[in-house]
Design a protein around this motif. Structure first.
Motif, PDB file in Angstrom:
ATOM      1  N   LYS A   1      48.560  -7.593  20.801  1.00 54.41           N
ATOM      2  CA  LYS A   1      48.833  -8.090  21.492  1.00 54.41           C
ATOM      3  C   LYS A   1      50.154  -6.799  21.366  1.00 54.41           C
ATOM      4  O   LYS A   1      51.207  -7.300  21.483  1.00 54.41           O
ATOM      5  CB  LYS A   1      50.024  -9.071  21.572  1.00 54.41           C
ATOM      6  CG  LYS A   1      49.916  -9.936  23.021  1.00 54.41           C
ATOM      7  CD  LYS A   1      50.412 -11.557  23.239  1.00 54.41           C
ATOM      8  CE  LYS A   1      51.286 -11.913  24.106  1.00 54.41           C
ATOM      9  NZ  LYS A   1      51.773 -12.428  24.137  1.00 54.41           N
ATOM     10  N   LYS A   2      50.016  -6.206  22.605  1.00 57.84           N
ATOM     11  CA  LYS A   2      51.100  -4.087  22.841  1.00 57.84           C
ATOM     12  C   LYS A   2      51.881  -4.953  23.160  1.00 57.84           C
ATOM     13  O   LYS A   2      51.678  -5.465  24.406  1.00 57.84           O
ATOM     14  CB  LYS A   2      49.596  -3.574  22.953  1.00 57.84           C
ATOM     15  CG  LYS A   2      49.088  -3.025  21.723  1.00 57.84           C
ATOM     16  CD  LYS A   2      48.489  -2.198  22.064  1.00 57.84           C
ATOM     17  CE  LYS A   2      46.919  -1.731  21.728  1.00 57.84           C
ATOM     18  NZ  LYS A   2      46.128  -0.863  21.924  1.00 57.84           N
ATOM     19  N   VAL A   3      52.978  -4.347  21.950  1.00 60.43           N
ATOM     20  CA  VAL A   3      53.976  -4.753  23.569  1.00 60.43           C
ATOM     21  C   VAL A   3      55.077  -2.925  24.386  1.00 60.43           C
ATOM     22  O   VAL A   3      55.518  -2.202  24.386  1.00 60.43           O
ATOM     23  CB  VAL A   3      55.620  -5.847  22.990  1.00 60.43           C
ATOM     24  CG1 VAL A   3      55.103  -6.563  23.060  1.00 60.43           C
ATOM     25  CG2 VAL A   3      55.612  -5.134  21.799  1.00 60.43           C
ATOM     26  N   PHE A   4      54.168  -2.032  23.182  1.00 62.48           N
ATOM     27  CA  PHE A   4      54.653  -0.712  23.026  1.00 62.48           C
ATOM     28  C   PHE A   4      53.680   0.539  22.580  1.00 62.48           C
ATOM     29  O   PHE A   4      53.028   0.014  21.368  1.00 62.48           O
ATOM     30  CB  PHE A   4      55.748  -0.188  22.701  1.00 62.48           C
ATOM     31  CG  PHE A   4      56.139   1.032  22.830  1.00 62.48           C
ATOM     32  CD1 PHE A   4      56.667   1.701  24.229  1.00 62.48           C
ATOM     33  CD2 PHE A   4      55.680   2.211  21.939  1.00 62.48           C
ATOM     34  CE1 PHE A   4      57.270   3.017  24.024  1.00 62.48           C
ATOM     35  CE2 PHE A   4      55.990   3.951  22.136  1.00 62.48           C
ATOM     36  CZ  PHE A   4      56.996   3.529  23.298  1.00 62.48           C
ATOM     37  N   GLU A   5      53.283   1.474  23.152  1.00 63.88           N
ATOM     38  CA  GLU A   5      52.603   2.265  23.044  1.00 63.88           C
ATOM     39  C   GLU A   5      52.195   3.521  23.608  1.00 63.88           C
ATOM     40  O   GLU A   5      52.237   3.806  24.990  1.00 63.88           O
ATOM     41  CB  GLU A   5      50.945   2.210  23.195  1.00 63.88           C
ATOM     42  CG  GLU A   5      49.576   2.945  22.125  1.00 63.88           C
ATOM     43  CD  GLU A   5      48.584   3.061  22.170  1.00 63.88           C
ATOM     44  OE1 GLU A   5      48.643   1.145  23.087  1.00 63.88           O
ATOM     45  OE2 GLU A   5      47.348   2.775  21.246  1.00 63.88           O
TER      46      GLU A   5
ATOM     47  N   ARG B   1      52.170   8.342  19.396  1.00 65.37           N
ATOM     48  CA  ARG B   1      52.421   7.961  17.940  1.00 65.37           C
ATOM     49  C   ARG B   1      53.203   6.819  17.219  1.00 65.37           C
ATOM     50  O   ARG B   1      52.739   6.779  15.765  1.00 65.37           O
ATOM     51  CB  ARG B   1      53.593   9.270  17.643  1.00 65.37           C
ATOM     52  CG  ARG B   1      53.422  10.767  17.645  1.00 65.37           C
ATOM     53  CD  ARG B   1      55.190  11.359  18.280  1.00 65.37           C
ATOM     54  NE  ARG B   1      55.863  11.052  19.454  1.00 65.37           N
ATOM     55  CZ  ARG B   1      55.811  11.236  20.619  1.00 65.37           C
ATOM     56  NH1 ARG B   1      54.607  11.840  20.983  1.00 65.37           N
ATOM     57  NH2 ARG B   1      56.149  10.638  21.549  1.00 65.37           N
ATOM     58  N   ILE B   2      53.150   6.188  18.093  1.00 65.51           N
ATOM     59  CA  ILE B   2      53.990   4.504  18.128  1.00 65.51           C
ATOM     60  C   ILE B   2      53.283   3.721  18.473  1.00 65.51           C
ATOM     61  O   ILE B   2      52.724   3.955  19.566  1.00 65.51           O
ATOM     62  CB  ILE B   2      55.151   4.742  18.203  1.00 65.51           C
ATOM     63  CG1 ILE B   2      55.949   5.777  16.752  1.00 65.51           C
ATOM     64  CG2 ILE B   2      55.778   3.755  17.577  1.00 65.51           C
ATOM     65  CD1 ILE B   2      57.756   5.944  17.958  1.00 65.51           C
ATOM     66  N   LEU B   3      53.135   2.583  18.012  1.00 63.83           N
ATOM     67  CA  LEU B   3      52.385   1.220  18.424  1.00 63.83           C
ATOM     68  C   LEU B   3      53.358   0.475  17.900  1.00 63.83           C
ATOM     69  O   LEU B   3      54.037   0.169  17.178  1.00 63.83           O
ATOM     70  CB  LEU B   3      51.320   1.229  17.905  1.00 63.83           C
ATOM     71  CG  LEU B   3      50.376   0.041  18.321  1.00 63.83           C
ATOM     72  CD1 LEU B   3      49.624   0.261  20.188  1.00 63.83           C
ATOM     73  CD2 LEU B   3      48.303  -0.201  17.601  1.00 63.83           C
ATOM     74  N   ALA B   4      54.103  -0.428  18.417  1.00 63.05           N
ATOM     75  CA  ALA B   4      53.996  -2.309  18.693  1.00 63.05           C
ATOM     76  C   ALA B   4      53.354  -3.250  19.319  1.00 63.05           C
ATOM     77  O   ALA B   4      52.480  -2.731  20.294  1.00 63.05           O
ATOM     78  CB  ALA B   4      56.036  -2.248  18.852  1.00 63.05           C
ATOM     79  N   PHE B   5      53.163  -4.138  18.519  1.00 67.37           N
ATOM     80  CA  PHE B   5      52.551  -5.210  19.047  1.00 67.37           C
ATOM     81  C   PHE B   5      53.356  -6.660  18.009  1.00 67.37           C
ATOM     82  O   PHE B   5      53.982  -6.200  17.120  1.00 67.37           O
ATOM     83  CB  PHE B   5      50.846  -5.259  18.386  1.00 67.37           C
ATOM     84  CG  PHE B   5      51.133  -4.686  16.855  1.00 67.37           C
ATOM     85  CD1 PHE B   5      51.027  -3.448  16.459  1.00 67.37           C
ATOM     86  CD2 PHE B   5      50.784  -5.932  16.274  1.00 67.37           C
ATOM     87  CE1 PHE B   5      50.666  -2.965  15.571  1.00 67.37           C
ATOM     88  CE2 PHE B   5      50.730  -5.355  14.707  1.00 67.37           C
ATOM     89  CZ  PHE B   5      50.404  -3.782  14.064  1.00 67.37           C
ATOM     90  N   TYR B   6      53.085  -7.424  19.030  1.00 65.47           N
ATOM     91  CA  TYR B   6      53.129  -8.682  17.995  1.00 65.47           C
ATOM     92  C   TYR B   6      52.784  -8.865  16.822  1.00 65.47           C
ATOM     93  O   TYR B   6      51.294  -9.143  16.670  1.00 65.47           O
ATOM     94  CB  TYR B   6      53.393 -10.120  19.147  1.00 65.47           C
ATOM     95  CG  TYR B   6      54.317 -10.258  20.113  1.00 65.47           C
ATOM     96  CD1 TYR B   6      55.480 -10.615  20.427  1.00 65.47           C
ATOM     97  CD2 TYR B   6      53.363  -9.313  21.487  1.00 65.47           C
ATOM     98  CE1 TYR B   6      56.400 -10.899  21.824  1.00 65.47           C
ATOM     99  CE2 TYR B   6      54.503 -10.081  22.565  1.00 65.47           C
ATOM    100  CZ  TYR B   6      55.269 -10.205  22.502  1.00 65.47           C
ATOM    101  OH  TYR B   6      56.703 -10.477  23.780  1.00 65.47           O
ATOM    102  N   ASP B   7      53.471 -10.032  15.954  1.00 63.16           N
ATOM    103  CA  ASP B   7      52.994 -10.481  14.567  1.00 63.16           C
ATOM    104  C   ASP B   7      52.253 -11.563  14.902  1.00 63.16           C
ATOM    105  O   ASP B   7      52.647 -12.452  15.550  1.00 63.16           O
ATOM    106  CB  ASP B   7      54.196 -10.458  14.108  1.00 63.16           C
ATOM    107  CG  ASP B   7      53.747 -10.797  12.201  1.00 63.16           C
ATOM    108  OD1 ASP B   7      54.223  -9.332  10.966  1.00 63.16           O
ATOM    109  OD2 ASP B   7      53.396 -11.820  11.936  1.00 63.16           O
TER     110      ASP B   7
END
Ligand code: AMP
Length: 119
Positions: free
Chosen positions: A16-20, A23-29
């Motif tokens: 479940k991505k929150v930012f991409e 260079r960078i990816l963020a997702f819920y743990d």
């Protein structure tokens, strides 16, 4: 090295991505430790903080900027949060791909729980 996180970057494991960006990816743990628990990772496969080089410093700075942006978007910028990196066996690092835990949304407990080894 192939890891759970490299598979998430490739898209072969869902997240479940929150930012991409490039260079960078963020997702819920998948096992949240607090109401907000997001993992922020570089797409570059750096195994841990120990392998970060001076060449990577702009990327590490950008991760901080992304953390700040996500904290604002998820409503915890003012209430407060932690940005945590686990490096190596004693930290409990389980995935050998550099990652930062962005944790907040509640009063957080002690930074280091349980162990009296440094008392
Ligand atoms: P660390 O212990 O610092 O290596 O943290 C690894 C984190 O990755 C843990 O908090 C796990 O819950 C999380 N994690 C493992 N597999 C997944 C997954 N497929 N999607 C999201 N988070 C995951």
């Amino acid at each position: 090295m192939e890891t759970i996180f490299s598979k998430i970057i490739e898209g072969t494991i869902p997240a479940k991505k929150v930012f991409e960006n490039e260079r960078i990816l963020a997702f819920y743990d998948i096992e949240p430790a607090a109401p907000v628990h997001v993992l922020i990772i570089p797409k570059k496969p750096i195994p841990s903080m120990n392998e970060v080089t001076t060449e990577d410093l702009p990327l590490i700075g950008e991760i901080h900027a992304v953390a700040q942006q996500i904290a604002a978007e998820l409503g915890i910028k003012e209430s407060g949060y932690r940005l945590i990196n686990n490096c190596g066996p004693d930290s409990g690092q389980a995935v050998p791909h550099l990652h930062y835990h962005l944790i907040g949304g509640a009063k957080l407990g002690a930074l280091v729980g349980g162990s009296k080894s440094h008392a």
